[in-house]
Write a protein that holds these residues in place. Structure first.
Motif, mmCIF file in Angstrom:
data_model
loop_
_atom_site.group_PDB
_atom_site.id
_atom_site.type_symbol
_atom_site.label_atom_id
_atom_site.label_comp_id
_atom_site.label_asym_id
_atom_site.label_seq_id
_atom_site.Cartn_x
_atom_site.Cartn_y
_atom_site.Cartn_z
ATOM 1 N N TYR A 76 -16.572 -49.928 21.736
ATOM 2 C CA TYR A 76 -15.217 -49.893 22.653
ATOM 3 C C TYR A 76 -14.328 -49.164 21.998
ATOM 4 C CZ TYR A 76 -11.738 -51.862 25.871
ATOM 5 O OH TYR A 76 -10.556 -52.183 26.489
ATOM 6 N N LEU A 85 -7.931 -52.971 23.208
ATOM 7 C CA LEU A 85 -9.464 -53.965 23.226
ATOM 8 C C LEU A 85 -8.630 -55.481 22.961
ATOM 9 C CD1 LEU A 85 -12.401 -53.638 20.589
ATOM 10 C CD2 LEU A 85 -10.892 -55.795 20.841
ATOM 11 N N GLU A 89 -9.789 -57.629 26.204
ATOM 12 C CA GLU A 89 -10.838 -57.959 26.070
ATOM 13 C C GLU A 89 -11.096 -59.376 25.236
ATOM 14 O OE1 GLU A 89 -14.131 -57.116 27.237
ATOM 15 O OE2 GLU A 89 -13.276 -55.195 28.245
#
Length: 265
Positions: A76, A85, A89
């Motif tokens: 990622y 991120l 996420e």
């Protein structure tokens, strides 16, 4: 064996967990009914993620798959920055874990596994950020700690990671930190901002004691506090300058504290 016998199936599932053949007890957990009344297929893995159940990285964190989460985080970060991120996420995945725990869809072992996977992602973020020139924070030092008696540090870790992403040098003292350790670090490192976290009401006195000792210094630092049991009213009552509901509030507090230094150096 009679495949229609629930006791036999349960005994087999338990054997697979206890013998280590069911990694992270994933099949054992998946065999339990979820809120939809459906059982998750034991064949499902983060590599073959269900698009309705979040990204592969999110699923790896929630399932407590450390190596998978770390690998997906590295991938990622090849095309996204650390802040993206964290916000897109990591935080949503941990929010889902927390809600599942509160609803008793998962239990303490799964909660701890998810925390371990999140720590693996944090490590990848720190590796990515290491050596990068971060202009926003200009390298200002901030002490972060979970107070004495409290071992919950996911929220503090998220805040520390985002502060580092914005260029601040975070001295993370960890969890269950004695007040004097924090005071000594502030004196040794000439710290101007301290972040304290507490999740349990039983550890609020430790937070208050830490703030009291810091405020007794000749040149006391500014203090920001947060955590599930901390409120704006409590923050004011113990003398903390900032109540931080989330990690972005920590960044706002840091910008205010170091506002006059942006053009220095």
């Amino acid at each position: 064996m009679n495949v229609n016998s629930a006791p036999i199936r349960n005994a087999l599932d338990a054997f697979l967990v206890l013998s280590g053949q069911d990694e992270n007890a994933e099949h054992f957990i998946a065999a339990s009914p979820h809120e939809t009344g459906q059982a998750v297929s034991k064949e499902k893995t983060p590599a073959a993620a269900d698009p309705t159940d979040g990204s592969p990285l999110s699923q790896a964190i929630r399932k407590g798959l450390k190596e998978t989460a770390a690998e997906l985080a590295r991938d990622y970060l090849q095309t996204h920055d650390s802040l993206e991120l964290t916000e897109r996420e990591l935080i949503p995945a941990l929010d889902k874990v927390g809600k599942d725990y509160e609803a008793q869809r998962i239990f303490l072992p799964q909660l701890l596994q998810a925390a371990g996977a999140a720590q693996a992602v944090f490590a990848e973020i720190k590796t990515k950020n290491a050596g990068l020139g971060k202009e926003a924070g200009s390298g200002h030092k901030i002490v972060m700690a979970t107070v004495k008696g409290d071992i919950h540090d996911i929220g503090k870790n998220i805040a520390s990671t985002i502060l580092e992403t914005y260029g601040y040098q975070v001295l993370d003292l960890g969890r269950d930190v004695d007040p004097q350790v924090i005071v000594d670090t502030v004196l040794e490192q000439d710290i101007r901002l301290v972040g304290l976290s507490a999740l349990m009401t039983t550890t609020l006195p430790a937070m208050e004691e830490t703030v009291k000792r810091l405020k007794a210094l000749d040149n006391p630092p500014k203090i920001m506090v947060g955590g599930a049991v901390v409120t704006p009213e409590y923050a004011r009552s113990i003398g903390a300058e900032y109540y931080c509901e989330d990690a972005m509030a920590d960044c706002a507090a840091a910008r205010e504290v170091f506002a006059g230094d942006q053009d220095k150096g």
